[in-house]
Design a protein around this motif. Structure first.
Motif, PDB file in Angstrom:
ATOM      1  N   UNK A  69     -48.289  65.786 -11.198  1.00 25.15           N
ATOM      2  CA  UNK A  69     -49.552  65.198 -10.740  1.00 25.15           C
ATOM      3  C   UNK A  69     -49.548  63.685 -10.928  1.00 25.15           C
ATOM      4  N   UNK A  70     -48.990  63.219 -12.034  1.00 26.51           N
ATOM      5  CA  UNK A  70     -48.890  61.782 -12.285  1.00 26.51           C
ATOM      6  C   UNK A  70     -48.000  61.117 -11.234  1.00 26.51           C
ATOM      7  N   UNK A  71     -46.910  61.760 -10.875  1.00 28.84           N
ATOM      8  CA  UNK A  71     -46.014  61.215  -9.847  1.00 28.84           C
ATOM      9  C   UNK A  71     -46.721  61.132  -8.502  1.00 28.84           C
ATOM     10  N   UNK A  72     -47.497  62.157  -8.172  1.00 38.26           N
ATOM     11  CA  UNK A  72     -48.251  62.149  -6.915  1.00 38.26           C
ATOM     12  C   UNK A  72     -49.262  61.008  -6.925  1.00 38.26           C
ATOM     13  N   UNK A  73     -50.003  60.870  -8.030  1.00 37.45           N
ATOM     14  CA  UNK A  73     -50.994  59.795  -8.128  1.00 37.45           C
ATOM     15  C   UNK A  73     -50.332  58.419  -8.063  1.00 37.45           C
ATOM     16  N   UNK A  74     -49.179  58.284  -8.702  1.00 37.93           N
ATOM     17  CA  UNK A  74     -48.455  57.013  -8.665  1.00 37.93           C
ATOM     18  C   UNK A  74     -47.999  56.691  -7.241  1.00 37.93           C
ATOM     19  N   UNK A  75     -47.526  57.697  -6.531  1.00 39.74           N
ATOM     20  CA  UNK A  75     -47.137  57.501  -5.123  1.00 39.74           C
ATOM     21  C   UNK A  75     -48.345  57.140  -4.271  1.00 39.74           C
ATOM     22  N   UNK A  76     -49.492  57.726  -4.583  1.00 33.01           N
ATOM     23  CA  UNK A  76     -50.722  57.402  -3.837  1.00 33.01           C
ATOM     24  C   UNK A  76     -51.143  55.948  -4.049  1.00 33.01           C
ATOM     25  N   UNK A  77     -50.733  55.358  -5.167  1.00 30.40           N
ATOM     26  CA  UNK A  77     -51.004  53.934  -5.400  1.00 30.40           C
ATOM     27  C   UNK A  77     -50.302  53.069  -4.354  1.00 30.40           C
ATOM     28  N   UNK A  78     -49.251  53.576  -3.791  1.00 28.32           N
ATOM     29  CA  UNK A  78     -48.536  52.891  -2.712  1.00 28.32           C
ATOM     30  C   UNK A  78     -49.118  53.255  -1.354  1.00 28.32           C
ATOM     31  N   UNK A  79     -49.400  54.534  -1.138  1.00 26.27           N
ATOM     32  CA  UNK A  79     -49.808  55.037   0.177  1.00 26.27           C
ATOM     33  C   UNK A  79     -51.239  54.638   0.547  1.00 26.27           C
TER      34      UNK A  79
ATOM     35  N   UNK B 177     -61.047  49.171  -2.945  1.00 34.90           N
ATOM     36  CA  UNK B 177     -60.113  49.335  -4.064  1.00 34.90           C
ATOM     37  C   UNK B 177     -59.397  50.686  -4.044  1.00 34.90           C
ATOM     38  N   UNK B 178     -58.615  50.953  -2.994  1.00 41.18           N
ATOM     39  CA  UNK B 178     -58.003  52.284  -2.869  1.00 41.18           C
ATOM     40  C   UNK B 178     -56.993  52.618  -3.958  1.00 41.18           C
ATOM     41  N   UNK B 179     -56.352  51.627  -4.557  1.00 40.26           N
ATOM     42  CA  UNK B 179     -55.365  51.912  -5.597  1.00 40.26           C
ATOM     43  C   UNK B 179     -56.043  52.437  -6.869  1.00 40.26           C
ATOM     44  N   UNK B 180     -57.312  52.135  -7.037  1.00 39.99           N
ATOM     45  CA  UNK B 180     -58.030  52.573  -8.231  1.00 39.99           C
ATOM     46  C   UNK B 180     -58.257  54.085  -8.206  1.00 39.99           C
ATOM     47  N   UNK B 181     -58.376  54.666  -7.030  1.00 37.10           N
ATOM     48  CA  UNK B 181     -58.675  56.096  -6.903  1.00 37.10           C
ATOM     49  C   UNK B 181     -57.605  56.952  -7.580  1.00 37.10           C
ATOM     50  N   UNK B 182     -56.319  56.814  -7.228  1.00 39.68           N
ATOM     51  CA  UNK B 182     -55.330  57.678  -7.871  1.00 39.68           C
ATOM     52  C   UNK B 182     -55.150  57.406  -9.358  1.00 39.68           C
ATOM     53  N   UNK B 183     -55.377  56.181  -9.808  1.00 35.75           N
ATOM     54  CA  UNK B 183     -55.234  55.879 -11.233  1.00 35.75           C
ATOM     55  C   UNK B 183     -56.340  56.576 -12.020  1.00 35.75           C
ATOM     56  N   UNK B 184     -57.574  56.448 -11.555  1.00 30.89           N
ATOM     57  CA  UNK B 184     -58.681  57.126 -12.221  1.00 30.89           C
ATOM     58  C   UNK B 184     -58.484  58.638 -12.172  1.00 30.89           C
TER      59      UNK B 184
ATOM     60  N   UNK C 161     -49.677  55.590 -14.891  1.00 34.23           N
ATOM     61  CA  UNK C 161     -49.956  55.425 -13.461  1.00 34.23           C
ATOM     62  C   UNK C 161     -50.567  54.049 -13.189  1.00 34.23           C
ATOM     63  N   UNK C 162     -51.434  53.584 -14.098  1.00 33.91           N
ATOM     64  CA  UNK C 162     -52.069  52.279 -13.935  1.00 33.91           C
ATOM     65  C   UNK C 162     -51.106  51.112 -14.042  1.00 33.91           C
ATOM     66  N   UNK C 163     -49.990  51.305 -14.731  1.00 34.07           N
ATOM     67  CA  UNK C 163     -48.980  50.250 -14.849  1.00 34.07           C
ATOM     68  C   UNK C 163     -47.944  50.369 -13.737  1.00 34.07           C
ATOM     69  N   UNK C 164     -47.420  51.573 -13.540  1.00 28.66           N
ATOM     70  CA  UNK C 164     -46.315  51.765 -12.594  1.00 28.66           C
ATOM     71  C   UNK C 164     -46.793  51.750 -11.140  1.00 28.66           C
ATOM     72  N   UNK C 165     -47.987  52.280 -10.882  1.00 31.04           N
ATOM     73  CA  UNK C 165     -48.497  52.339  -9.505  1.00 31.04           C
ATOM     74  C   UNK C 165     -48.542  50.986  -8.817  1.00 31.04           C
ATOM     75  N   UNK C 166     -49.200  49.969  -9.424  1.00 32.45           N
ATOM     76  CA  UNK C 166     -49.229  48.658  -8.764  1.00 32.45           C
ATOM     77  C   UNK C 166     -47.855  47.994  -8.696  1.00 32.45           C
ATOM     78  N   UNK C 167     -47.024  48.214  -9.728  1.00 33.52           N
ATOM     79  CA  UNK C 167     -45.667  47.651  -9.691  1.00 33.52           C
ATOM     80  C   UNK C 167     -44.872  48.230  -8.519  1.00 33.52           C
ATOM     81  N   UNK C 168     -44.926  49.546  -8.386  1.00 29.66           N
ATOM     82  CA  UNK C 168     -44.221  50.225  -7.293  1.00 29.66           C
ATOM     83  C   UNK C 168     -44.727  49.743  -5.936  1.00 29.66           C
ATOM     84  N   UNK C 169     -46.040  49.676  -5.790  1.00 27.89           N
ATOM     85  CA  UNK C 169     -46.621  49.232  -4.528  1.00 27.89           C
ATOM     86  C   UNK C 169     -46.218  47.799  -4.204  1.00 27.89           C
ATOM     87  N   UNK C 170     -46.236  46.944  -5.214  1.00 27.06           N
ATOM     88  CA  UNK C 170     -45.860  45.548  -5.000  1.00 27.06           C
ATOM     89  C   UNK C 170     -44.399  45.418  -4.586  1.00 27.06           C
ATOM     90  N   UNK C 171     -43.536  46.194  -5.236  1.00 24.69           N
ATOM     91  CA  UNK C 171     -42.110  46.145  -4.900  1.00 24.69           C
ATOM     92  C   UNK C 171     -41.820  46.672  -3.500  1.00 24.69           C
TER      93      UNK C 171
END
Length: 181
Positions: A9-19, A34-41, A55-65
């Motif tokens: 579930x964490x991996x899915x939410x982290x991927x959603x931070x990108x999608x 603020x769509x990236x906030x949804x999967x983190x919360x 998820x709050x740390x890796x999600x934005x990093x992944x999306x930025x990369x």
């Protein structure tokens, strides 16, 4: 819930931070909603504080990369904000046990969202101080509360019913076995 299920579930939410930002930004609604906030919360609520913070740390990093969104300079204050969202949504949901799942979810979400915005504002102030750019309470209020009010409302409207729907579908454990109120 097993740790394997939480990791998935964490991996899915982290991927959603990108999608999710990719879907919202072309519609020129990314900053306001603020769509990236949804999967983190959601990750904090579903999996608990360690996974939410991750998820709050890796999600934005992944999306930025992968997409360049958010820009690298924004990561300095987005990561603390989103990390606090995931951390406190998970912690507070664990602490609150009112007997009503909806109440518990809102009691976890509202303070987590406020604390995350405060953390983001503090990080932004620290980032702006060396640059000589002004940063004030008025600027924080306009950028973290007024400018994102549609997102705040969206998060409060969709997240609790989504979590309860997942409980009802038995995708995650029910909070109160006797009722899903």
């Amino acid at each position: 819930m097993s740790s394997i299920k939480k990791i998935c579930l964490c991996a899915i939410c982290t991927a959603l931070c990108y999608v999710l930002p990719l879907a919202f930004h072309p519609l020129v609604m990314g900053t306001a909603l603020s769509p990236m906030h949804i999967p983190v919360l959601l990750c904090g609520l579903l999996c608990g504080w360690p996974y939410g913070a991750f998820c709050g740390v890796v999600g934005p990093l992944l999306s930025s990369l992968l997409s360049g969104m958010p820009p690298a300079a924004m990561l300095l204050y987005m990561i603390p904000e989103l990390c606090v969202y995931g951390l406190f949504s998970g912690l507070l949901l664990k602490w609150f046990r009112t007997g009503h799942a909806y109440a518990d979810l809102y009691l976890a979400l509202v303070p987590a969202m406020l604390l995350g915005r405060i953390a983001g504002g503090i990080a932004r102030a620290i980032f702006y101080l060396p640059s000589g750019q002004p940063y004030s309470l008025a600027l924080w209020t306009s950028s973290y509360l007024v400018g994102t009010l549609p997102g705040i409302i969206l998060h409060l409207v969709i997240l609790p019913p989504l979590v309860l729907l997942m409980m009802k579908a038995r995708l995650i454990p029910q909070r109160y076995v006797s009722t899903l109120s």
